[in-house]
Write a protein that holds these residues in place. Structure first.
Motif, PDB file in Angstrom:
ATOM      1  N   ASP A   1       0.833  -1.209   0.000  1.00 15.23           N
ATOM      2  CA  ASP A   1       0.000   0.000   0.000  1.00 15.23           C
ATOM      3  C   ASP A   1       0.863   1.253   0.000  1.00 15.23           C
ATOM      4  O   ASP A   1       0.519   2.267   0.597  1.00 15.23           O
ATOM      5  CB  ASP A   1      -0.972  -0.006   1.191  1.00 15.23           C
ATOM      6  CG  ASP A   1      -0.268  -0.015   2.532  1.00 15.23           C
ATOM      7  OD1 ASP A   1       0.966  -0.211   2.549  1.00 15.23           O
ATOM      8  OD2 ASP A   1      -0.937   0.159   3.560  1.00 15.23           O
TER       9      ASP A   1
ATOM     10  N   PRO B   1       1.318   3.667  -2.058  1.00 14.81           N
ATOM     11  CA  PRO B   1       0.706   4.963  -2.372  1.00 14.81           C
ATOM     12  C   PRO B   1      -0.016   5.602  -1.190  1.00 14.81           C
ATOM     13  O   PRO B   1      -0.162   6.822  -1.138  1.00 14.81           O
ATOM     14  CB  PRO B   1      -0.280   4.633  -3.494  1.00 14.81           C
ATOM     15  CG  PRO B   1       0.237   3.392  -4.104  1.00 14.81           C
ATOM     16  CD  PRO B   1       0.852   2.614  -2.979  1.00 14.81           C
ATOM     17  N   VAL B   2      -0.476   4.780  -0.259  1.00  8.46           N
ATOM     18  CA  VAL B   2      -1.197   5.321   0.891  1.00  8.46           C
ATOM     19  C   VAL B   2      -0.241   5.591   2.049  1.00  8.46           C
ATOM     20  O   VAL B   2      -0.487   6.443   2.889  1.00  8.46           O
ATOM     21  CB  VAL B   2      -2.297   4.317   1.316  1.00  8.46           C
ATOM     22  CG1 VAL B   2      -2.932   4.716   2.620  1.00  8.46           C
ATOM     23  CG2 VAL B   2      -3.345   4.199   0.238  1.00  8.46           C
TER      24      VAL B   2
ATOM     25  N   ASP C   1       2.670   6.747   4.492  1.00 10.43           N
ATOM     26  CA  ASP C   1       3.407   8.000   4.683  1.00 10.43           C
ATOM     27  C   ASP C   1       4.898   7.851   4.393  1.00 10.43           C
ATOM     28  O   ASP C   1       5.575   8.839   4.168  1.00 10.43           O
ATOM     29  CB  ASP C   1       3.243   8.486   6.133  1.00 10.43           C
ATOM     30  CG  ASP C   1       2.090   9.449   6.256  1.00 10.43           C
ATOM     31  OD1 ASP C   1       1.681   9.997   5.223  1.00 10.43           O
ATOM     32  OD2 ASP C   1       1.590   9.643   7.377  1.00 10.43           O
TER      33      ASP C   1
ATOM     34  N   LYS D   1      -5.795  -1.441  10.639  1.00  6.63           N
ATOM     35  CA  LYS D   1      -4.821  -0.409  10.299  1.00  6.63           C
ATOM     36  C   LYS D   1      -4.778   0.675  11.391  1.00  6.63           C
ATOM     37  O   LYS D   1      -5.710   0.796  12.182  1.00  6.63           O
ATOM     38  CB  LYS D   1      -5.238   0.254   8.979  1.00  6.63           C
ATOM     39  CG  LYS D   1      -4.995  -0.622   7.759  1.00  6.63           C
ATOM     40  CD  LYS D   1      -3.611  -0.393   7.244  1.00  6.63           C
ATOM     41  CE  LYS D   1      -3.327  -1.176   5.966  1.00  6.63           C
ATOM     42  NZ  LYS D   1      -1.920  -1.116   5.601  1.00  6.63           N
ATOM     43  N   ALA D   2      -3.727   1.437  11.370  1.00  7.46           N
ATOM     44  CA  ALA D   2      -3.617   2.660  12.174  1.00  7.46           C
ATOM     45  C   ALA D   2      -3.948   2.448  13.645  1.00  7.46           C
ATOM     46  O   ALA D   2      -4.843   3.066  14.211  1.00  7.46           O
ATOM     47  CB  ALA D   2      -4.512   3.761  11.602  1.00  7.46           C
TER      48      ALA D   2
ATOM     49  N   ASP E   1       1.189   0.648  12.270  1.00  6.28           N
ATOM     50  CA  ASP E   1       0.550  -0.222  11.296  1.00  6.28           C
ATOM     51  C   ASP E   1       1.269  -1.568  11.388  1.00  6.28           C
ATOM     52  O   ASP E   1       2.378  -1.720  10.880  1.00  6.28           O
ATOM     53  CB  ASP E   1       0.680   0.382   9.890  1.00  6.28           C
ATOM     54  CG  ASP E   1      -0.135  -0.392   8.881  1.00  6.28           C
ATOM     55  OD1 ASP E   1      -0.105  -1.635   8.934  1.00  6.28           O
ATOM     56  OD2 ASP E   1      -0.802   0.239   8.039  1.00  6.28           O
TER      57      ASP E   1
ATOM     58  N   ARG F   1       2.715  -3.523   8.322  1.00  3.84           N
ATOM     59  CA  ARG F   1       3.902  -3.073   7.603  1.00  3.84           C
ATOM     60  C   ARG F   1       5.196  -3.416   8.334  1.00  3.84           C
ATOM     61  O   ARG F   1       6.268  -3.330   7.751  1.00  3.84           O
ATOM     62  CB  ARG F   1       3.838  -1.558   7.398  1.00  3.84           C
ATOM     63  CG  ARG F   1       2.734  -1.114   6.472  1.00  3.84           C
ATOM     64  CD  ARG F   1       2.790   0.388   6.285  1.00  3.84           C
ATOM     65  NE  ARG F   1       1.579   0.896   5.643  1.00  3.84           N
ATOM     66  CZ  ARG F   1       1.025   2.064   5.913  1.00  3.84           C
ATOM     67  NH1 ARG F   1       1.565   2.846   6.813  1.00  3.84           N
ATOM     68  NH2 ARG F   1      -0.069   2.448   5.294  1.00  3.84           N
TER      69      ARG F   1
ATOM     70  N   ARG G   1       0.444  12.594   9.593  1.00  2.00           N
ATOM     71  CA  ARG G   1      -0.271  11.545   8.857  1.00  2.00           C
ATOM     72  C   ARG G   1      -1.038  12.116   7.660  1.00  2.00           C
ATOM     73  O   ARG G   1      -1.916  12.970   7.797  1.00  2.00           O
ATOM     74  CB  ARG G   1      -1.220  10.853   9.821  1.00  2.00           C
ATOM     75  CG  ARG G   1      -1.844   9.591   9.280  1.00  2.00           C
ATOM     76  CD  ARG G   1      -2.584   8.875  10.396  1.00  2.00           C
ATOM     77  NE  ARG G   1      -3.453   7.843   9.889  1.00  2.00           N
ATOM     78  CZ  ARG G   1      -3.040   6.652   9.486  1.00  2.00           C
ATOM     79  NH1 ARG G   1      -1.761   6.352   9.520  1.00  2.00           N
ATOM     80  NH2 ARG G   1      -3.894   5.765   9.040  1.00  2.00           N
ATOM     81  N   PHE G   2      -0.686  11.649   6.474  1.00  2.00           N
ATOM     82  CA  PHE G   2      -1.347  11.990   5.206  1.00  2.00           C
ATOM     83  C   PHE G   2      -1.279  13.483   4.880  1.00  2.00           C
ATOM     84  O   PHE G   2      -2.029  13.971   4.040  1.00  2.00           O
ATOM     85  CB  PHE G   2      -2.820  11.546   5.217  1.00  2.00           C
ATOM     86  CG  PHE G   2      -3.022  10.075   5.393  1.00  2.00           C
ATOM     87  CD1 PHE G   2      -1.986   9.193   5.159  1.00  2.00           C
ATOM     88  CD2 PHE G   2      -4.248   9.557   5.778  1.00  2.00           C
ATOM     89  CE1 PHE G   2      -2.156   7.824   5.313  1.00  2.00           C
ATOM     90  CE2 PHE G   2      -4.434   8.191   5.933  1.00  2.00           C
ATOM     91  CZ  PHE G   2      -3.387   7.328   5.697  1.00  2.00           C
TER      92      PHE G   2
END
Lengths: 713, 163
Positions: free
Chosen positions: A117, A119-120, A122, A152-153, A163, A166, A228-229
């Protein structure tokens, strides 16, 4: 670990001379040979290390046979370069066919459960796993089975988001909390494929240094709640800077986008923060300079403010200051740069003939500061931050070191971790049961209602008992004997054994000399330092960001001090008051006094980055620049002058305080010759002895130390 | 002027010839215009665009109506004209814009800067940004060329009209 003996090793056919025992990954890096890795980190221990297996190399050692012939014996299995100590004759190959295949296999294993993931995530774009997969991994995945899934998160703490999918179990974060910050809150839970990072009983990860784990995580498992993001790495521009959240002055990098600082990362400065940051700086600095900022000068119009041009605002201020003349006063905030303070000083003394300026908001008096300087020498921090590593013992008094001076704390802990130093502390009983220093301290003395002076006195008394041969005047012996010994003197006795080993370092927090008993504290500290031979290494730690710079400039040397200035404002003796970057309403030790003074003051001008509580009470408000929007220098707690760089343009027409002062000087008919911050610095270097050694070259690197003033008797 | 007959022929003959040609094309246009004419009666009619034409961008949706864009900013990274601006935010179960954790809170393209190279489409990991055939991009004010996410996003499919 490394001794100075050099050995010959060959890496990829390149003959190298490296210190014996140095890890091959380091030797290769210095020789410009790239060995990929995830878990290795030069500042972390090897316990739980060498687990990612990415740095595999082939290794051979010379072996002398029974007939005396020397052959090269290749190790049958690849070795991890991060745990391989260099030895005489070692031959290492990093790019053989077997190694290329092994790396590809390691990456395939790491990616089995790692979600794609990117692309999502950070970390995408600056991710070691992404980069190494691109360079050393297979082009396509053969794995078609279901991956491991977790929600997630997972919020590990207020700042850190985990996460678990990951995570590649490199143990960098767990080792950071165990080795560096010492709170040891993170560890591996469960086993095998279920292994995950977590805290005991899922408690919040409440470290003061948790942000560093985000930075050293080689994947996107630990990410920042604040960042985040918010942006991707390629959206960001980076500028070198200095953290302004405390006096330690960490070297940092500001990652910014569209005039907003989105995150703060540590920058390597071996003399100060090595590469670490504390959470207060990492998360507090972006918050403190973002939000609603002042963009234009404001002029009071009845109950409200009206936006005016600089011309109008400065006209009003200059007129009032001129009228006040010698009675005008300036209060400076602790985040102002050296240049600002110098320019304010020039405005007061040169432009107005006033000596009513100060920066101190605490209760420490000028007498206490001057008496300490008389007693322990004019340099307030002779040992410095890096110097703590060489000190056999370090006594901390009057400071919750990890909170007030996080980087000094990390250095103290480091010196303890490598067995070089004993940490000692004296804390009041109201401190929490497990203080940060107490967790590794050789001895932690609690002074109940006896107070710090009595505790110091009994330390002296026990030290004299421990070392009968110690040279001490009868007065000191008599003084030490008069104290009341503590009910339970185990900790004090233990402290005395450490103090008896010779000269060490004493760290005196601002709290120690701010109370009404500062004279007793100073006397007791003086005797203790004298008895242990550490008079030259008593460090007075200032708390405010640039308090040390203000002290070096002599900013608060003059009567009547902050209290007098505020009293003058209330009584009308100070007809014009400029508060630059300070917020006495919230920062002054007695806020009621500050509020009363501002209410009664006839004319107050406030320059700040935000409309603070103090600014709301002002007659004129001038917008000034934060550390990200300007150039300048700051002086940290050990007297290191460090440069920060402008990252982006100021909001609206905001202007740094030195420039405001320069423009006012011009209006007062005494123009300066400052066209840029360097001109102020140059002026400062030629007029203030302490800044004499600050060269622009040194500022480009790790900063320049203040020149300690000469003792004049 | 000599012979009036010759004069008349010389004067009116070419005119008649020319008018005949005009009449021929006129009738061809009326009777059989799709076969031979090249002129397109814009704006009443528009020429068919080639299949790989790259004009105005659109942000597409999944079949269930969720946005394909996850706000990853790869398009902005790939863009050689630096004309794309993306600001991401986090989805919540109450406010969900896209599948997964992340969505684009702001997505803006400066159409004055765009060179229609299509790199953004190529970089997009979810196939969200596509360059389509709408070529009529002229406008009156510079500010109007700043296409916002709302302008770029496909309309939500009507309920039941999946696909």
């Amino acid at each position: 670990m490394n001794d100075s003996k050099l050995v010959n090793v060959t890496i990829n056919g390149v003959p190298l001379q490296v210190p014996k025992g140095e890890r091959i990954i380091e030797s290769a890096r210095r020789a410009g040979i790239d060995i990929p890795y995830f878990c290795y980190h030069p500042r972390l221990s090897m316990e739980n290390g060498a687990n990612c297996r990415m740095c595999l190399v082939e290794m051979a050692m010379p072996r002398t046979g029974p007939d005396g012939t020397v052959t090269l014996a290749k190790h049958p299995k690849p070795q991890t370069a991060c745990s391989l100590p260099a030895d005489e004759g070692m031959v290492v190959e990093t790019e053989t066919e077997a190694i290329v295949k092994a790396r590809r296999g390691v990456l395939e294993f790491l990616l089995i459960n790692h979600p794609l993931d990117c692309p999502v995530c950070d970390r995408g774009g600056e991710c070691p796993l992404q980069n190494n997969t691109l360079h050393y991994g297979a082009g396509a995945s053969r794995y078609i089975e279901a991956k491991r899934h977790y929600p997630k998160a997972y919020p590990l703490s207020e700042h850190v988001v985990l996460d678990r999918e990951r995570c590649i179990q490199c143990a960098r974060c767990t080792r950071f909390t165990q080795d560096i910050s010492g709170d040891a809150q993170l560890d591996f839970l469960k086993r095998g494929a279920d292994t995950q990072i977590g805290t005991f009983n899922a408690a919040a990860f409440s470290s003061l240094f948790s942000g560093n784990t985000i930075e050293i995580c080689p994947v996107g498992a630990l990410t920042s709640r604040d960042y985040r993001f918010r942006a991707r790495p390629w959206d960001l521009a980076t500028q070198k800077s200095i953290c302004t959240e405390c006096s330690n002055g960490c070297s940092i990098k500001l990652d910014h986008r569209d005039g907003l600082v989105l995150r703060v990362n540590g920058r390597v400065n071996e003399a100060v923060n090595e590469e670490w940051t504390c959470d207060r700086g990492k998360f507090g600095l972006p918050a403190s300079i973002s939000g609603e900022r002042l963009t234009a000068p404001l002029l009071r119009d009845g109950d409200r403010f009206r936006e005016v041009t600089w011309d109008v605002a400065l006209g009003v201020v200059a007129e009032k200051l001129q009228a006040a003349g010698k009675q005008a006063a300036v209060l400076a905030g602790s985040k102002l740069a050296n240049e600002d303070l110098y320019a304010l000083q020039a405005l007061c003394r040169g432009g107005l003939g006033s000596v009513r300026y100060d920066y101190r908001m605490g209760t420490q008096s000028s007498e206490a500061r001057d008496a300490a300087a008389m007693l322990f020498g004019p340099n307030p921090a002779p040992t410095g931050i890096a110097g703590l590593e060489a000190s056999p013992w370090t006594l901390v008094v009057g400071s919750d070191l990890a909170v007030e001076h996080p980087i000094v704390f990390l250095r103290l802990r480091k010196s303890w971790r490598f067995g070089k130093s004993k940490a000692l502390e004296m804390v009041s009983s109201s401190a929490p049961a497990n203080t940060h220093v107490g967790a590794f301290a050789w001895s932690s003395v609690r002074y109940a209602d006896r107070g710090l002076p009595e505790s110091l006195r009994s330390a002296c008394s026990l030290l004299l008992a421990e070392m009968p041969g110690l040279t001490a005047t009868p007065e000191i012996r008599a003084w030490a004997a008069t104290g009341t010994p503590p009910a339970d003197d185990t900790a004090s006795r233990r402290m005395a054994t450490a103090l008896s080993t010779g000269p060490g370092t004493i760290l005196v927090g601002e709290g120690a000399l701010s109370g009404p008993d500062w004279r007793e504290v100073l006397v007791a500290l003086g005797h203790l330092a004298g008895l242990t031979g550490s008079t030259g290494s008593v460090n007075r730690l200032v708390s405010g960001c640039n308090d040390r710079g203000a002290e070096a400039l002599g900013f608060g040397d003059w009567q009547p001090g902050t209290a007098g200035i505020l009293a003058g404002a209330a009584s009308g003796a100070t007809p014009a008051l400029w508060i630059a970057g300070a917020d006495p309403v919230t920062q002054y030790h007695d806020p009621q006094v500050a509020i009363a003074a501002l209410e009664q003051a006839s004319f107050v001008v406030v320059s700040d980055i935000k409309l603070t509580a103090t600014a709301r009470m002002a007659d004129v408000v001038l917008p000034s620049c934060s550390v990200a929007e300007r150039d300048g220098t700051l002086t940290n707690v050990e007297g290191r002058v460090q440069r920060f760089w402008k990252a982006f343009e100021p909001r609206g027409s905001a202007s740094p305080d030195w420039l405001i002062a320069a423009r006012l000087l011009q209006r007062l008919g005494k123009p300066s010759v400052w066209f840029g911050w360097q001109d102020v610095l140059a002026d400062m270097r030629s007029h203030v002895a302490a800044f004499g050694g600050v060269s622009l070259d040194a500022l480009e690197k790790d900063g320049a130390m203040l020149v300690a003033p000469q003792v004049v008797d | 002027m000599g012979n009036p007959v010759t004069a008349t022929r010389e004067t009116w003959g070419p005119i008649a010839q020319g008018m005949a040609l005009t009449l021929k094309h006129f009738t061809q246009m009326i009777v059989a215009r799709d076969k031979t004419s090249v002129t397109v009666q814009y704006p009443e009619e528009r020429r068919e665009q080639y299949p790989r034409t790259r004009w105005r961008h659109a942000l597409t949706r999944h079949e269930d109506g969720l946005e394909k864009c996850i706000g990853c900013s790869l398009c902005a990274g790939a863009c050689p004209a630096r004309c794309i601006y993306v600001e991401a935010a986090e989805n919540s179960d109450e406010r969900r814009f896209s599948p997964g954790e992340r969505f684009a809170a702001r997505y803006e393209i400066n159409m004055l800067r765009c060179i229609f190279c299509g790199y953004c489409q190529e970089a997009c990991p979810t196939g969200a940004i596509t360059l389509r055939k709408d070529f009529e991009l002229a406008d009156h004010h510079r500010a109007d060329f700043l296409y916002t996410k709302q302008m770029l996003l496909e309309p939500t499919p009507a309920p039941g009209a999946a696909g």
